[in-house]
Design an enzyme around this catalytic site. Structure first.
Site, PDB file in Angstrom:
ATOM      1  N   SER A  50      35.287  27.966  49.396  1.00  0.00           N
ATOM      2  CA  SER A  50      36.359  28.627  50.137  1.00  0.00           C
ATOM      3  C   SER A  50      35.761  29.514  51.211  1.00  0.00           C
ATOM      4  O   SER A  50      34.597  29.940  51.106  1.00  0.00           O
ATOM      5  CB  SER A  50      37.208  29.497  49.191  1.00  0.00           C
ATOM      6  OG  SER A  50      38.131  30.287  49.921  1.00  0.00           O
ATOM      7  N   TYR A  66      38.076  35.716  41.946  1.00  0.00           N
ATOM      8  CA  TYR A  66      38.111  34.399  42.598  1.00  0.00           C
ATOM      9  C   TYR A  66      37.070  34.334  43.707  1.00  0.00           C
ATOM     10  O   TYR A  66      36.301  33.370  43.803  1.00  0.00           O
ATOM     11  CB  TYR A  66      39.506  34.147  43.161  1.00  0.00           C
ATOM     12  CG  TYR A  66      39.643  32.880  43.976  1.00  0.00           C
ATOM     13  CD1 TYR A  66      39.913  31.663  43.357  1.00  0.00           C
ATOM     14  CD2 TYR A  66      39.523  32.902  45.362  1.00  0.00           C
ATOM     15  CE1 TYR A  66      40.045  30.498  44.103  1.00  0.00           C
ATOM     16  CE2 TYR A  66      39.655  31.741  46.114  1.00  0.00           C
ATOM     17  CZ  TYR A  66      39.920  30.546  45.484  1.00  0.00           C
ATOM     18  OH  TYR A  66      40.051  29.391  46.226  1.00  0.00           O
TER      19      TYR A  66
END
Length: 253
Positions: A138, A151
């Site tokens: 990401s 995360y």
């Protein structure tokens, strides 16, 4: 990466980026096997894409991973592409106590899942004439979000793992690719149509183009400056970015 003639296994492929990649690769002439926890969603995707196959997988379970890996090697001996896509993105607050169960679930899914899935298939992939491992990290690997701290940390760790795995496999038939999506308009958090989010179709199209061009790290132009950010001034940009999100929050139902 060659874009056709592969046997591809994708985790977490019943929605969002995983489904988008599965359908794009299916259209290009690959045998695609998708996985997820919910059979009815697997059936929905495979029914919409005749020839695609689905298998239930709990990416948090070592036993489930081992069982699926064994099934793949038996039923799809030409398997040569693994796409580690499964993930979840709950909110947290590192300025407060974070529920340990939430932390473990995020890291078990987003970090240990790809490591375990790859480990279960690595010898099989190395035996193929040409193979590819793709890890979905990401933009938060490089620009962490304060509201998704665990995360972000897990994706940064997977980015690190990808880099070292690529080096370790440098003299084998296996290439290691990282896709680091920007904010894409999917239901990972909330599909809102926010203009700051990249449309899914556009993201998939650009990702497939870069894969075909031989890129080892798939970064869309909109986040290239964030990828190139590391340095002694890193925190200033991270703070400014997170303050922008505080001032203009992502809409969530």
């Amino acid at each position: 990466m060659k874009l056709s003639g592969n046997t591809v296994f994708i985790t977490g492929a019943t929605s969002g980026i995983g489904r988008g990649l599965a359908e794009a690769l299916h259209r290009l002439g690959n045998q695609v096997i998708i996985s997820g926890r919910r059979k009815h969603l697997l059936d929905e995707v495979t029914a919409a894409n005749p020839g695609m196959q689905g298998i239930e997988l709990d990416i948090t379970s070592p036993d489930s991973i081992a069982s699926v890996a064994s099934w793949l090697k038996t039923n799809h001996p030409t398997l040569n592409v693994l796409i580690n896509n499964a993930g979840l993105m709950p909110f947290d607050d590192p300025a407060s106590a974070i529920d340990d169960a939430v932390t473990l679930n995020i890291l078990t899914t987003n970090l240990l899942g790809p490591i375990r899935m790859t480990s279960a298939l690595i010898e099989h992939l190395k035996a193929q004439p040409s193979a590819t491992i793709i890890h979905n990290t990401s933009v938060v690997s490089f620009m962490p979000l304060a509201g998704n701290a665990v995360y972000s940390a897990g994706k940064a760790a997977l980015h690190s793992y990808t880099q070292t795995q690529r080096f370790a496999l440098r003299d084998t038939s296996v290439e290691v690719i990282e896709i680091a999506p920007p904010w894409v308009d999917t239901d990972l958090i909330h599909k809102s149509g926010d203009p700051r989010a990249m449309p899914l179709d556009a993201y998939i199209e650009d990702t497939i183009r870069q894969l075909g061009a031989g890129a080892q790290e798939i970064i869309v132009d909109g986040i290239r400056a964030l990828r190139d950010n590391p340095g002694t001034g890193e925190y200033k940009l991270i703070a400014e970015f997170n303050q922008m999100l505080v001032d203009n929050p992502i809409p969530v139902d």
